[in-house]
Motif scaffolding. Structure first.
Motif, PDB file in Angstrom:
ATOM      1  N   VAL A  11       0.807  -1.267  -0.008  1.00 32.43           N
ATOM      2  CA  VAL A  11       0.022   0.148   0.014  1.00 32.43           C
ATOM      3  C   VAL A  11       0.904   1.224  -0.037  1.00 32.43           C
ATOM      4  CG1 VAL A  11      -1.728   1.332   1.171  1.00 32.43           C
ATOM      5  CG2 VAL A  11      -1.842  -1.050   1.153  1.00 32.43           C
ATOM      6  N   GLU A  12       0.705   1.979  -0.788  1.00 35.00           N
ATOM      7  CA  GLU A  12       1.460   3.333  -1.151  1.00 35.00           C
ATOM      8  C   GLU A  12       0.845   4.565  -0.349  1.00 35.00           C
ATOM      9  OE1 GLU A  12       2.172   3.896  -5.109  1.00 35.00           O
ATOM     10  OE2 GLU A  12       2.882   1.860  -5.751  1.00 35.00           O
ATOM     11  N   GLY A  13       1.881   5.485  -0.078  1.00 34.08           N
ATOM     12  CA  GLY A  13       1.462   6.568   0.855  1.00 34.08           C
ATOM     13  C   GLY A  13       1.396   6.091   2.152  1.00 34.08           C
ATOM     14  N   GLU A  14       0.797   7.392   2.808  1.00 33.59           N
ATOM     15  CA  GLU A  14       0.561   7.457   4.538  1.00 33.59           C
ATOM     16  C   GLU A  14      -0.628   6.425   4.531  1.00 33.59           C
ATOM     17  OE1 GLU A  14       0.014  10.219   8.171  1.00 33.59           O
ATOM     18  OE2 GLU A  14       0.017  11.004   6.295  1.00 33.59           O
ATOM     19  N   VAL A  15      -0.349   5.513   5.493  1.00 33.89           N
ATOM     20  CA  VAL A  15      -1.170   4.575   6.066  1.00 33.89           C
ATOM     21  C   VAL A  15      -1.653   4.903   7.409  1.00 33.89           C
ATOM     22  CG1 VAL A  15      -2.274   2.208   6.347  1.00 33.89           C
ATOM     23  CG2 VAL A  15      -0.769   2.862   4.384  1.00 33.89           C
ATOM     24  N   THR A  16      -2.859   5.247   7.820  1.00 35.03           N
ATOM     25  CA  THR A  16      -3.165   5.636   9.183  1.00 35.03           C
ATOM     26  C   THR A  16      -4.424   4.513   9.695  1.00 35.03           C
ATOM     27  OG1 THR A  16      -4.839   7.219   8.894  1.00 35.03           O
ATOM     28  CG2 THR A  16      -2.566   8.090   8.885  1.00 35.03           C
ATOM     29  N   PRO A  17      -4.837   4.632  10.845  1.00 37.06           N
ATOM     30  CA  PRO A  17      -5.628   3.642  11.161  1.00 37.06           C
ATOM     31  C   PRO A  17      -6.977   4.125  10.527  1.00 37.06           C
ATOM     32  CG  PRO A  17      -4.495   4.132  13.391  1.00 37.06           C
ATOM     33  CD  PRO A  17      -3.823   5.227  11.947  1.00 37.06           C
ATOM     34  N   GLU A  18      -7.074   5.299  10.054  1.00 39.36           N
ATOM     35  CA  GLU A  18      -8.453   6.008   9.448  1.00 39.36           C
ATOM     36  C   GLU A  18      -8.298   5.773   7.822  1.00 39.36           C
ATOM     37  OE1 GLU A  18      -6.582   8.023  11.820  1.00 39.36           O
ATOM     38  OE2 GLU A  18      -7.942   6.843  13.278  1.00 39.36           O
ATOM     39  N   SER A  19      -7.138   5.157   7.154  1.00 38.16           N
ATOM     40  CA  SER A  19      -6.975   5.178   6.005  1.00 38.16           C
ATOM     41  C   SER A  19      -7.974   4.138   5.199  1.00 38.16           C
ATOM     42  CB  SER A  19      -5.503   4.836   5.596  1.00 38.16           C
ATOM     43  OG  SER A  19      -4.685   6.145   5.987  1.00 38.16           O
ATOM     44  N   ALA A  20      -8.694   4.758   4.202  1.00 41.99           N
ATOM     45  CA  ALA A  20      -9.803   3.812   3.521  1.00 41.99           C
ATOM     46  C   ALA A  20      -8.987   2.780   2.721  1.00 41.99           C
ATOM     47  CB  ALA A  20     -10.680   4.659   2.806  1.00 41.99           C
ATOM     48  N   LEU A  21      -9.116   1.658   2.765  1.00 41.70           N
ATOM     49  CA  LEU A  21      -8.276   0.547   2.113  1.00 41.70           C
ATOM     50  C   LEU A  21      -8.984   0.302   0.829  1.00 41.70           C
ATOM     51  CD1 LEU A  21      -6.956  -1.574   4.988  1.00 41.70           C
ATOM     52  CD2 LEU A  21      -5.776   0.361   3.717  1.00 41.70           C
ATOM     53  N   PHE A  22     -10.333  -0.268   0.720  1.00 47.26           N
ATOM     54  CA  PHE A  22     -10.834  -0.773  -0.231  1.00 47.26           C
ATOM     55  C   PHE A  22     -11.691   0.253  -0.981  1.00 47.26           C
ATOM     56  CE2 PHE A  22      -9.806  -4.331   2.441  1.00 47.26           C
ATOM     57  CZ  PHE A  22      -9.242  -5.235   1.381  1.00 47.26           C
ATOM     58  N   THR A  23     -12.471   0.877  -0.070  1.00 52.10           N
ATOM     59  CA  THR A  23     -13.286   1.923  -0.903  1.00 52.10           C
ATOM     60  C   THR A  23     -12.220   3.089  -1.610  1.00 52.10           C
ATOM     61  OG1 THR A  23     -13.406   3.581   1.066  1.00 52.10           O
ATOM     62  CG2 THR A  23     -15.237   1.958   0.779  1.00 52.10           C
ATOM     63  N   SER A  24     -11.072   3.369  -1.366  1.00 55.04           N
ATOM     64  CA  SER A  24     -10.236   4.299  -2.127  1.00 55.04           C
ATOM     65  C   SER A  24      -9.358   3.386  -3.188  1.00 55.04           C
ATOM     66  CB  SER A  24      -9.215   4.641  -1.082  1.00 55.04           C
ATOM     67  OG  SER A  24      -8.394   3.679  -0.715  1.00 55.04           O
TER      68      SER A  24
END
Length: 79
Positions: A18-31
């Protein structure tokens, strides 16, 4: 063993690329950051780390769209 957000985010970055910043709130599938193939690897990781079995009906955006939701789901299922 419980699943932590830090461990999950590290897996998302290193194993699932997964590229870019990943936080606990990052959308994984909808994005679009992850696809259905990645979902299978993610579920296997969650099951292993949390020592749980994920049923097909539990694989929803409510449970799996963000790292925070995944950790909350896994830890509740393990309790």
């Amino acid at each position: 063993m419980s699943l932590t957000a830090d461990r999950l985010i590290l897996f998302l970055r290193d194993a699932l690329r997964v590229e870019g910043e990943v936080t606990p709130e990052s959308a994984l599938f909808t994005s679009g950051a992850l696809d259905s193939v990645a979902m299978m690897n993610l579920i296997a990781f969650v099951e292993e780390q949390a020592a749980i079995q994920v049923r097909a009906d539990q694989v929803t955006l409510e449970n799996f769209d963000t790292p925070g939701r995944i950790v909350a789901f896994a830890n509740a299922a393990a309790a």
